[in-house]
Motif scaffolding. Sequence first.
Motif: not given
Length: 503
Positions: A320-342, A396-401
């Motif tokens: 049901l969920i798979h393919g359920s969008s005519d476009f990918f609306g991207v809300n984006t503002y920033t970036t983060k750095l990631a690391y793993r430290d046990p 996919p078709k993208v709109y920056i929303t």
Amino acid sequence: MTRLVIFCTLLLVGQSLAIKKSRVRKFPDNFIFGASTAAYQIEGGWNDDGKGLSIWDVATHMEPSPIIDASTGDVAADSYHLYKRDVEMMKELGLHFYRFSVSWTRILPNGFSNQINQAGLDYYNRLIDEMLKNNIMPFLTIYHWDLPHKLQQLGGWANPNIVDWFTNYAKVLFDNFGDRVKMWITINEPKQICYEGYGSTSKAPMLNYTGVAEYLCSKNVLLAHANVYKLYDEKYRETQNGSIGISISCTWMHPVSDSYDDHQAALDARQFDWGQYAHPIFSKDGDYPKELKLNIGLKSAEQGYRKSRLPLLSTKEVALIHGSSDFFGVNTYTTKLAYRDPSVDGMYPIPSYMDDMSAILIKDDSWPQAQSTWLQEVPWGFYNLLIDIKRRYNNPKVYITENGWSTSGGLVDEDRVRYYRNYLNALLDAVENGCNIKGYTAWSLMDNFEWMRGYTERFGLYEVDFSSPQRTRTPRMSALVYKEIIRTNTLDPTYEPENDIAL
């Protein structure tokens, strides 16, 4: 942070951006530009003309107030009464479209479709007709966080019945506005709804039941979205001839080093942050990302749960969920750095979303900082995000929303101008590398009620005087620059607007 490493590849990207910023660049033909808002943040009229209570009406009237400046959205920018001025602003900018949301309780005061508020329908009909009269395309978001309080009392997005409640609400909108609205977004930013609203106190309803509630919410949001997409596809698409998608908040997570662990931490962080919602819709096979299922499953077993705290999707639900969008609306503002430290295991509550992710997220102090603590300017991260979406989800078709920058106020917002230019420059790099990006939406058309931050952070192209009963709107320098970008369909780094800041 001694582990912080900015790769040579990133430096090369930055150098490439710097070179391209020195020349005029053209956007593709038929590329469209807009601006975005959300109902609770601008409308006001919180209890006018039969509107019911939303979870944000309730949250902002709590004592003591959870809002940093103890403000509310009771009046906000008063767009409920000043919508004609809003449309004038759209026309001044030359917008091709305007992305706005509908207040669920202005249409259905108790959340259920048995009682429809005609005054609410009339308001949005007036707004839509005024936009069309001025050749501005309505881009309607069905849900942008203002859940009816009555439905939250029944469990809100943690209750599986919300799939039907939301579908019934969407049907009312399709029936009343679909003859004129041709671009639809079902749900805005599922992660912020689920993690921030149900897994923490960052957003209403501030349930703060992390490690459990956000995953119940996640499944129901995906099913509600897919059910509404199916409804539109089967009952409305042929006669209304529109498009319908979803807007997902996407932060690029980048490893701080070239180690396997840090690369895996960054991947896990991306899959928790936005892959959780994008992968079931846009990936080749659907379903939740394997990293999400593996991490939560292993942690759940270690913690003594009889099964994963992530409610798995059935075969029927995946389909049901798979393919359920005519476009990918991207809300984006920033970036983060990631690391793993046990060595820092135990820094997050158990169970919790952050412990399940098992990634530590940081910023680089050299990145330009907005008024919002979470927001830094990192255009190469925007580029990486768009390339990853292209590669991971078959372009996919993208709109920056949504995309924007916060300040403390003022009309000469040179930092916002710089941000927009650098991010649009990165967008054009992505387009040149084959990304299927169709449009860009600035957040926000005007200053608004910025959720838990009240009126202390300003995102608007137009400054709003919240001390004035008229809620006077005045264009900022960024409005003039954005207007010129739209008018010429080009990004010209040498353009300087007139000093009087007037359209």
